[in-house]
Design an enzyme around this catalytic site. Structure first.
Site, PDB file in Angstrom:
ATOM      1  N   ASP A  62     -17.123 -48.088 -12.373  1.00 13.11           N
ATOM      2  CA  ASP A  62     -16.205 -49.114 -12.878  1.00 13.11           C
ATOM      3  C   ASP A  62     -15.324 -49.641 -11.744  1.00 13.11           C
ATOM      4  OD1 ASP A  62     -14.543 -46.935 -12.592  1.00 13.11           O
ATOM      5  OD2 ASP A  62     -13.786 -46.958 -14.655  1.00 13.11           O
ATOM      6  N   ASP A 101     -21.063 -45.850 -15.409  1.00 12.00           N
ATOM      7  CA  ASP A 101     -19.683 -45.384 -15.639  1.00 12.00           C
ATOM      8  C   ASP A 101     -19.185 -45.933 -16.975  1.00 12.00           C
ATOM      9  OD1 ASP A 101     -17.670 -43.875 -14.573  1.00 12.00           O
ATOM     10  OD2 ASP A 101     -17.114 -45.313 -13.013  1.00 12.00           O
ATOM     11  N   GLU A 200     -12.484 -36.329  -6.964  1.00 15.01           N
ATOM     12  CA  GLU A 200     -11.918 -37.454  -6.198  1.00 15.01           C
ATOM     13  C   GLU A 200     -10.500 -37.136  -5.717  1.00 15.01           C
ATOM     14  OE1 GLU A 200     -12.311 -41.392  -7.877  1.00 15.01           O
ATOM     15  OE2 GLU A 200     -10.938 -42.262  -6.409  1.00 15.01           O
TER      16      GLU A 200
END
Ligand code: KIV
Length: 299
Positions: A62, A101, A200
């Protein structure tokens, strides 16, 4: 088409072209300690580039909301917009596994909503798997999608869909307590049946500490060197996106500069009447041109 080394040539050779990457291949890579490569792609040409480069996984992230659709964050992108990007990427791929995503708001409400959205990514865009963000309520959604027969990739640490609640786009898990929350999210997603996880923007120490507890492939982005693989956003790694680049981005090209140079040269050629040149045009046989001119003269 560039030549690629045959499978088995070199210790970390890219996968043999045309052989689809399967879930068991990813587990095998983890077991063998072979680094897994993931890159994002959002359209036919970027998917073709990923395919040609021999990556293992392509994520229609995304992040495309920002890099190709121009939104200020990933939050506004719709399922229909993501499906269009994913379907285009699918048409450019043969070997890498394609992960779609799930955008913000498309899976959080209920297990039924999550399964219905995941099914659209598989049926309408041809995705092999889907990704969702966060632990918490996303763990139950992940388990429900997995139970419906669709592989799920989890995503912990900095989760951009809920960046506001996390205090902005900043690294996560920098205190022991907050690191434990990230670890718990990761372990819960693993228990929910996810086939892989994205970590992340978390400290390398956190990643190194938890890796021995994770049996599924972990793909890092700003999570240090001890993950099973790495992912970067296509437009960041090639220098196409001109927005803010996070600390973990490494640039492997400056494609935006090259695109601007090309379009600027084209504009100058048009304005200076240097383009088109004779070889860019079509011609008529001289007698046909003469006949046309006399027809026009008589018209
Ligand atoms: O949307 C995206 O590109 C992602 C990657 C950064 C993992 O989620």
């Amino acid at each position: 088409m560039s030549a690629r080394p045959a499978s088995g040539q070199g210790s970390h050779a890219p996968p043999a072209k045309g052989k689809p990457i399967t879930l068991s291949k990813l587990s095998e890579k983890k077991a063998l300690g072979e680094p897994i490569v993931m890159v994002t792609a959002y359209d036919y040409p970027s998917a073709q580039v990923a395919e040609e480069a021999g990556v293992d996984l392509v994520l229609v992230g995304d992040s495309g909301a920002m890099t190709v659709l121009g939104y200020p964050s990933t939050v506004p992108v719709s399922v229909d917009e993501m499906l269009m990007l994913a379907a285009a990427a699918r048409r450019g791929l043969t070997s890498p596994m394609l992960v779609g995503d799930l955008p913000f708001g498309s899976y959080e409400v209920s297990n039924e909503q999550a399964i219905a959205t995941a099914q659209r990514f598989v049926k309408e865009a041809g995705c092999d798997a889907v990704k969702l963000e966060r632990g918490g309520s996303s763990v139950e959604r992940a388990a429900a999608i997995v139970a419906s027969g669709i592989p799920v990739m989890g995503h912990v640490g900095l989760t951009p869909q809920t960046a506001t609640a996390l205090g902005g786009y900043r690294s996560q898990g920098r205190t022991a307590e907050r690191a434990m929350e990230v670890v718990e999210d990761a372990l819960a997603l693993q228990d929910a049946g996810c086939f892989a996880l994205v970590f992340e923007a978390v400290p390398s120490e956190l990643t190194a500490a938890v890796m021995p507890r994770i049996e599924i492939p972990v793909i890092g982005i700003g999570a240090g060197p001890s993950t099973d693989g790495q992912v970067l956003v296509f437009h960041d790694l090639l220098g196409i996106y001109d927005g803010h680049a996070a600390r973990f981005v490494k640039r492997y090209g400056n494609v935006r500069e090259e695109m601007i140079r090309g379009v600027t040269e084209f504009a100058a050629d048009v304005r200076e009447r240097r383009y088109p040149e004779p070889e860019h045009g079509y011609t008529m046989a001289p007698d046909e041109a003469a006949r046309l001119n006399s027809m026009l003269a008589g018209a």
